[in-house]
Design a protein around this motif. Structure first.
Motif, PDB file in Angstrom:
ATOM      1  N   HIS A   5       0.825  -1.210   0.000  1.00  0.00           N
ATOM      2  CA  HIS A   5       0.000   0.000   0.000  1.00  0.00           C
ATOM      3  C   HIS A   5       0.862   1.263   0.000  1.00  0.00           C
ATOM      4  O   HIS A   5       0.499   2.255  -0.629  1.00  0.00           O
ATOM      5  CB  HIS A   5      -0.949  -0.008   1.196  1.00  0.00           C
ATOM      6  N   MET A   6       1.979   1.219   0.692  1.00  0.00           N
ATOM      7  CA  MET A   6       2.870   2.384   0.710  1.00  0.00           C
ATOM      8  C   MET A   6       3.440   2.637  -0.691  1.00  0.00           C
ATOM      9  O   MET A   6       3.527   3.779  -1.137  1.00  0.00           O
ATOM     10  CB  MET A   6       4.016   2.162   1.712  1.00  0.00           C
ATOM     11  N   ALA A   8       2.057   1.717  -3.539  1.00  0.00           N
ATOM     12  CA  ALA A   8       0.947   2.185  -4.374  1.00  0.00           C
ATOM     13  C   ALA A   8       0.633   3.654  -4.094  1.00  0.00           C
ATOM     14  O   ALA A   8       0.377   4.426  -5.026  1.00  0.00           O
ATOM     15  CB  ALA A   8      -0.286   1.320  -4.139  1.00  0.00           C
ATOM     16  N   LEU A   9       0.654   4.048  -2.828  1.00  0.00           N
ATOM     17  CA  LEU A   9       0.424   5.465  -2.490  1.00  0.00           C
ATOM     18  C   LEU A   9       1.499   6.361  -3.077  1.00  0.00           C
ATOM     19  O   LEU A   9       1.208   7.464  -3.561  1.00  0.00           O
ATOM     20  CB  LEU A   9       0.378   5.634  -0.969  1.00  0.00           C
ATOM     21  N   ALA A  10       2.747   5.918  -3.047  1.00  0.00           N
ATOM     22  CA  ALA A  10       3.842   6.717  -3.615  1.00  0.00           C
ATOM     23  C   ALA A  10       3.671   6.881  -5.128  1.00  0.00           C
ATOM     24  O   ALA A  10       3.849   7.987  -5.664  1.00  0.00           O
ATOM     25  CB  ALA A  10       5.177   6.061  -3.301  1.00  0.00           C
ATOM     26  N   ILE A  11       3.311   5.802  -5.803  1.00  0.00           N
ATOM     27  CA  ILE A  11       3.091   5.875  -7.253  1.00  0.00           C
ATOM     28  C   ILE A  11       1.946   6.833  -7.562  1.00  0.00           C
ATOM     29  O   ILE A  11       2.046   7.679  -8.449  1.00  0.00           O
ATOM     30  CB  ILE A  11       2.809   4.468  -7.826  1.00  0.00           C
ATOM     31  N   LYS A  12       0.862   6.702  -6.820  1.00  0.00           N
ATOM     32  CA  LYS A  12      -0.310   7.560  -7.042  1.00  0.00           C
ATOM     33  C   LYS A  12       0.024   9.026  -6.760  1.00  0.00           C
ATOM     34  O   LYS A  12      -0.393   9.915  -7.499  1.00  0.00           O
ATOM     35  CB  LYS A  12      -1.462   7.084  -6.157  1.00  0.00           C
ATOM     36  N   PHE A  13       0.772   9.279  -5.699  1.00  0.00           N
ATOM     37  CA  PHE A  13       1.156  10.652  -5.375  1.00  0.00           C
ATOM     38  C   PHE A  13       2.023  11.250  -6.481  1.00  0.00           C
ATOM     39  O   PHE A  13       1.841  12.410  -6.857  1.00  0.00           O
ATOM     40  CB  PHE A  13       1.893  10.707  -4.038  1.00  0.00           C
ATOM     41  N   ILE A  14       2.947  10.469  -7.014  1.00  0.00           N
ATOM     42  CA  ILE A  14       3.849  10.986  -8.052  1.00  0.00           C
ATOM     43  C   ILE A  14       3.079  11.374  -9.307  1.00  0.00           C
ATOM     44  O   ILE A  14       3.258  12.477  -9.834  1.00  0.00           O
ATOM     45  CB  ILE A  14       4.972   9.963  -8.368  1.00  0.00           C
ATOM     46  N   PHE A  15       2.201  10.494  -9.797  1.00  0.00           N
ATOM     47  CA  PHE A  15       1.496  10.884 -11.025  1.00  0.00           C
ATOM     48  C   PHE A  15       0.464  11.975 -10.772  1.00  0.00           C
ATOM     49  O   PHE A  15       0.209  12.797 -11.640  1.00  0.00           O
ATOM     50  CB  PHE A  15       0.951   9.694 -11.823  1.00  0.00           C
ATOM     51  N   THR A  16      -0.102  12.036  -9.577  1.00  0.00           N
ATOM     52  CA  THR A  16      -1.013  13.136  -9.250  1.00  0.00           C
ATOM     53  C   THR A  16      -0.255  14.458  -9.203  1.00  0.00           C
ATOM     54  O   THR A  16      -0.714  15.473  -9.743  1.00  0.00           O
ATOM     55  CB  THR A  16      -1.716  12.880  -7.903  1.00  0.00           C
ATOM     56  N   ALA A  17       0.908  14.451  -8.573  1.00  0.00           N
ATOM     57  CA  ALA A  17       1.712  15.670  -8.487  1.00  0.00           C
ATOM     58  C   ALA A  17       2.190  16.133  -9.862  1.00  0.00           C
ATOM     59  O   ALA A  17       2.186  17.337 -10.153  1.00  0.00           O
ATOM     60  CB  ALA A  17       2.910  15.437  -7.562  1.00  0.00           C
ATOM     61  N   VAL A  18       2.556  15.191 -10.725  1.00  0.00           N
ATOM     62  CA  VAL A  18       3.020  15.557 -12.073  1.00  0.00           C
ATOM     63  C   VAL A  18       1.884  16.190 -12.877  1.00  0.00           C
ATOM     64  O   VAL A  18       2.067  17.231 -13.532  1.00  0.00           O
ATOM     65  CB  VAL A  18       3.601  14.323 -12.809  1.00  0.00           C
ATOM     66  N   VAL A  19       0.697  15.585 -12.820  1.00  0.00           N
ATOM     67  CA  VAL A  19      -0.444  16.138 -13.563  1.00  0.00           C
ATOM     68  C   VAL A  19      -0.814  17.516 -13.012  1.00  0.00           C
ATOM     69  O   VAL A  19      -1.016  18.473 -13.779  1.00  0.00           O
ATOM     70  CB  VAL A  19      -1.650  15.177 -13.502  1.00  0.00           C
ATOM     71  N   LEU A  20      -0.903  17.640 -11.701  1.00  0.00           N
ATOM     72  CA  LEU A  20      -1.286  18.933 -11.119  1.00  0.00           C
ATOM     73  C   LEU A  20      -0.217  19.995 -11.347  1.00  0.00           C
ATOM     74  O   LEU A  20      -0.541  21.159 -11.602  1.00  0.00           O
ATOM     75  CB  LEU A  20      -1.590  18.773  -9.631  1.00  0.00           C
ATOM     76  N   TYR A  21       1.040  19.600 -11.254  1.00  0.00           N
ATOM     77  CA  TYR A  21       2.109  20.566 -11.508  1.00  0.00           C
ATOM     78  C   TYR A  21       2.062  21.039 -12.959  1.00  0.00           C
ATOM     79  O   TYR A  21       2.240  22.217 -13.240  1.00  0.00           O
ATOM     80  CB  TYR A  21       3.473  19.940 -11.191  1.00  0.00           C
ATOM     81  N   TYR A  47      -7.272   7.570  -2.852  1.00  0.00           N
ATOM     82  CA  TYR A  47      -6.815   6.211  -2.537  1.00  0.00           C
ATOM     83  C   TYR A  47      -7.781   5.527  -1.574  1.00  0.00           C
ATOM     84  O   TYR A  47      -8.144   4.364  -1.774  1.00  0.00           O
ATOM     85  CB  TYR A  47      -5.408   6.244  -1.937  1.00  0.00           C
ATOM     86  N   LEU A  48      -8.190   6.243  -0.560  1.00  0.00           N
ATOM     87  CA  LEU A  48      -9.098   5.633   0.414  1.00  0.00           C
ATOM     88  C   LEU A  48     -10.464   5.321  -0.181  1.00  0.00           C
ATOM     89  O   LEU A  48     -10.986   4.217  -0.030  1.00  0.00           O
ATOM     90  CB  LEU A  48      -9.251   6.547   1.627  1.00  0.00           C
ATOM     91  N   ILE A  49     -11.045   6.288  -0.858  1.00  0.00           N
ATOM     92  CA  ILE A  49     -12.407   6.103  -1.369  1.00  0.00           C
ATOM     93  C   ILE A  49     -12.406   5.368  -2.710  1.00  0.00           C
ATOM     94  O   ILE A  49     -13.105   4.365  -2.885  1.00  0.00           O
ATOM     95  CB  ILE A  49     -13.128   7.461  -1.496  1.00  0.00           C
ATOM     96  N   GLY A  50     -11.628   5.852  -3.659  1.00  0.00           N
ATOM     97  CA  GLY A  50     -11.676   5.298  -5.010  1.00  0.00           C
ATOM     98  C   GLY A  50     -11.022   3.940  -5.157  1.00  0.00           C
ATOM     99  O   GLY A  50     -11.554   3.064  -5.837  1.00  0.00           O
ATOM    100  N   VAL A 115      -1.408  -5.283  -5.638  1.00  0.00           N
ATOM    101  CA  VAL A 115      -1.753  -4.950  -4.255  1.00  0.00           C
ATOM    102  C   VAL A 115      -2.842  -5.857  -3.706  1.00  0.00           C
ATOM    103  O   VAL A 115      -2.714  -6.404  -2.619  1.00  0.00           O
ATOM    104  CB  VAL A 115      -2.179  -3.466  -4.137  1.00  0.00           C
ATOM    105  N   PHE A 116      -3.891  -6.060  -4.486  1.00  0.00           N
ATOM    106  CA  PHE A 116      -5.028  -6.839  -3.986  1.00  0.00           C
ATOM    107  C   PHE A 116      -4.861  -8.341  -4.169  1.00  0.00           C
ATOM    108  O   PHE A 116      -5.502  -9.101  -3.499  1.00  0.00           O
ATOM    109  CB  PHE A 116      -6.317  -6.413  -4.686  1.00  0.00           C
ATOM    110  N   GLU A 117      -4.001  -8.788  -5.071  1.00  0.00           N
ATOM    111  CA  GLU A 117      -3.955 -10.197  -5.419  1.00  0.00           C
ATOM    112  C   GLU A 117      -3.611 -11.103  -4.252  1.00  0.00           C
ATOM    113  O   GLU A 117      -4.227 -12.139  -4.094  1.00  0.00           O
ATOM    114  CB  GLU A 117      -2.995 -10.436  -6.572  1.00  0.00           C
TER     115      GLU A 117
END
Length: 154
Positions: A5-6, A8-21, A47-50, A115-117
Protein backbone atom coordinates in the motif's frame (compact mmCIF):
# COMPACT_ATOMS: atom_id res chain seq x y z
CA UNK A 1 0.15 -0.25 6.76
CA UNK A 2 1.63 -2.84 4.45
CA UNK A 3 4.49 -2.14 2.12
CA UNK A 4 2.36 -2.82 -0.99
CA UNK A 5 0.00 0.00 0.00
CA UNK A 6 2.87 2.38 0.71
CA UNK A 7 4.36 1.71 -2.74
CA UNK A 8 0.95 2.18 -4.37
CA UNK A 9 0.42 5.46 -2.49
CA UNK A 10 3.84 6.72 -3.62
CA UNK A 11 3.09 5.87 -7.25
CA UNK A 12 -0.31 7.56 -7.04
CA UNK A 13 1.16 10.65 -5.37
CA UNK A 14 3.85 10.99 -8.05
CA UNK A 15 1.50 10.88 -11.02
CA UNK A 16 -1.01 13.14 -9.25
CA UNK A 17 1.71 15.67 -8.49
CA UNK A 18 3.02 15.56 -12.07
CA UNK A 19 -0.44 16.14 -13.56
CA UNK A 20 -1.29 18.93 -11.12
CA UNK A 21 2.11 20.57 -11.51
CA UNK A 22 1.76 20.46 -15.29
CA UNK A 23 -1.67 22.06 -15.36
CA UNK A 24 -1.76 24.31 -12.30
CA UNK A 25 1.50 26.08 -13.15
CA UNK A 26 0.32 26.76 -16.71
CA UNK A 27 -3.14 28.10 -15.88
CA UNK A 28 -2.68 29.34 -12.33
CA UNK A 29 -0.13 31.12 -10.20
CA UNK A 30 0.44 28.17 -7.90
CA UNK A 31 3.58 27.55 -5.89
CA UNK A 32 5.24 24.17 -5.60
CA UNK A 33 4.21 23.90 -1.93
CA UNK A 34 0.55 24.49 -2.78
CA UNK A 35 0.66 21.95 -5.59
CA UNK A 36 2.30 19.32 -3.38
CA UNK A 37 -0.23 19.95 -0.62
CA UNK A 38 -3.17 19.63 -3.03
CA UNK A 39 -1.57 16.51 -4.53
CA UNK A 40 -1.18 14.96 -1.09
CA UNK A 41 -4.80 15.64 -0.16
CA UNK A 42 -6.19 14.46 -3.49
CA UNK A 43 -4.03 11.31 -3.36
CA UNK A 44 -5.13 10.40 0.15
CA UNK A 45 -8.83 10.92 -0.49
CA UNK A 46 -8.80 9.18 -3.88
CA UNK A 47 -6.82 6.21 -2.54
CA UNK A 48 -9.10 5.63 0.41
CA UNK A 49 -12.41 6.10 -1.37
CA UNK A 50 -11.68 5.30 -5.01
CA UNK A 51 -9.11 2.52 -4.75
CA UNK A 52 -9.74 0.75 -1.47
CA UNK A 53 -13.55 0.97 -1.42
CA UNK A 54 -14.95 1.46 -4.94
CA UNK A 55 -12.34 -0.51 -6.92
CA UNK A 56 -12.67 -3.56 -4.68
CA UNK A 57 -16.46 -3.64 -4.97
CA UNK A 58 -16.92 -2.60 -8.60
CA UNK A 59 -15.06 -2.74 -11.89
CA UNK A 60 -12.17 -0.67 -13.18
CA UNK A 61 -14.54 1.46 -15.29
CA UNK A 62 -16.80 2.35 -12.37
CA UNK A 63 -13.79 3.16 -10.17
CA UNK A 64 -12.25 5.33 -12.91
CA UNK A 65 -15.47 7.31 -13.36
CA UNK A 66 -15.76 7.73 -9.59
CA UNK A 67 -12.12 8.85 -9.43
CA UNK A 68 -12.79 11.45 -12.13
CA UNK A 69 -15.66 12.95 -10.13
CA UNK A 70 -13.75 12.73 -6.88
CA UNK A 71 -10.61 14.30 -8.36
CA UNK A 72 -12.63 17.07 -10.04
CA UNK A 73 -14.41 18.00 -6.80
CA UNK A 74 -11.27 17.76 -4.66
CA UNK A 75 -9.05 19.74 -7.03
CA UNK A 76 -11.72 22.39 -7.46
CA UNK A 77 -12.26 22.70 -3.72
CA UNK A 78 -8.60 22.69 -2.69
CA UNK A 79 -7.44 24.91 -5.57
CA UNK A 80 -10.06 27.52 -4.84
CA UNK A 81 -9.08 27.37 -1.18
CA UNK A 82 -5.27 27.48 -1.56
CA UNK A 83 -4.67 29.26 -4.89
CA UNK A 84 -5.76 32.68 -6.07
CA UNK A 85 -7.60 31.87 -9.30
CA UNK A 86 -6.72 34.13 -12.22
CA UNK A 87 -8.48 31.86 -14.71
CA UNK A 88 -11.58 29.73 -14.26
CA UNK A 89 -10.59 27.08 -11.72
CA UNK A 90 -13.40 24.80 -12.92
CA UNK A 91 -11.74 24.39 -16.32
CA UNK A 92 -8.36 23.61 -14.79
CA UNK A 93 -9.97 21.14 -12.38
CA UNK A 94 -11.80 19.40 -15.22
CA UNK A 95 -8.62 19.02 -17.30
CA UNK A 96 -6.68 17.79 -14.28
CA UNK A 97 -9.39 15.30 -13.36
CA UNK A 98 -9.50 14.03 -16.96
CA UNK A 99 -5.76 13.32 -17.09
CA UNK A 100 -5.85 11.82 -13.61
CA UNK A 101 -8.72 9.53 -14.64
CA UNK A 102 -6.67 8.23 -17.57
CA UNK A 103 -3.79 7.56 -15.20
CA UNK A 104 -6.16 5.97 -12.68
CA UNK A 105 -7.39 3.42 -15.22
CA UNK A 106 -3.84 2.13 -15.55
CA UNK A 107 -3.22 2.42 -11.82
CA UNK A 108 -6.29 0.27 -11.10
CA UNK A 109 -4.77 -2.52 -13.18
CA UNK A 110 -1.64 -2.28 -11.05
CA UNK A 111 -3.73 -2.32 -7.87
CA UNK A 112 -5.65 -5.42 -8.95
CA UNK A 113 -2.53 -7.33 -9.96
CA UNK A 114 0.02 -6.28 -7.34
CA UNK A 115 -1.75 -4.95 -4.25
CA UNK A 116 -5.03 -6.84 -3.99
CA UNK A 117 -3.96 -10.20 -5.42
CA UNK A 118 -2.30 -11.64 -2.32
CA UNK A 119 -5.07 -10.58 0.02
CA UNK A 120 -7.78 -11.94 -2.29
CA UNK A 121 -5.93 -15.24 -2.92
CA UNK A 122 -5.88 -16.06 0.78
CA UNK A 123 -9.60 -15.41 1.02
CA UNK A 124 -10.35 -17.49 -2.08
CA UNK A 125 -8.63 -20.52 -0.57
CA UNK A 126 -11.07 -20.50 2.31
CA UNK A 127 -14.32 -19.70 0.54
CA UNK A 128 -16.10 -20.80 -2.60
CA UNK A 129 -17.40 -18.21 -4.95
CA UNK A 130 -20.29 -18.69 -7.29
CA UNK A 131 -18.10 -18.62 -10.36
CA UNK A 132 -15.93 -21.50 -9.14
CA UNK A 133 -18.77 -23.98 -8.67
CA UNK A 134 -19.88 -26.17 -11.56
CA UNK A 135 -22.30 -29.01 -11.93
CA UNK A 136 -20.80 -32.26 -13.10
CA UNK A 137 -22.57 -34.35 -15.70
CA UNK A 138 -21.28 -37.80 -16.58
CA UNK A 139 -22.36 -41.23 -17.60
CA UNK A 140 -21.70 -44.09 -15.25
CA UNK A 141 -19.14 -46.46 -16.69
CA UNK A 142 -19.18 -49.11 -14.01
CA UNK A 143 -20.40 -52.31 -15.67
CA UNK A 144 -21.96 -53.66 -12.48
CA UNK A 145 -23.97 -50.49 -12.07
CA UNK A 146 -25.23 -50.65 -15.66
CA UNK A 147 -26.26 -54.33 -15.25
CA UNK A 148 -28.14 -53.61 -12.01
CA UNK A 149 -29.92 -50.68 -13.66
CA UNK A 150 -31.08 -52.86 -16.58
CA UNK A 151 -32.37 -55.64 -14.30
CA UNK A 152 -34.56 -53.32 -12.20
CA UNK A 153 -38.23 -53.48 -13.03
CA UNK A 154 -39.87 -50.15 -13.55
Amino acid sequence: MKMRHMKALAIKFIFTAVVLYSLLTIFEAASLTEILLISLLVTGIAYLIGDLVILRRFSNLVATIADFGLAFAAIWLFSSFFIYAASPIVTVSAFSAFFLAISEALFHIYMNEKVFEKEDDRRDDLTFTKSRLQAEFSEEEDIDYIRKKKKRPE
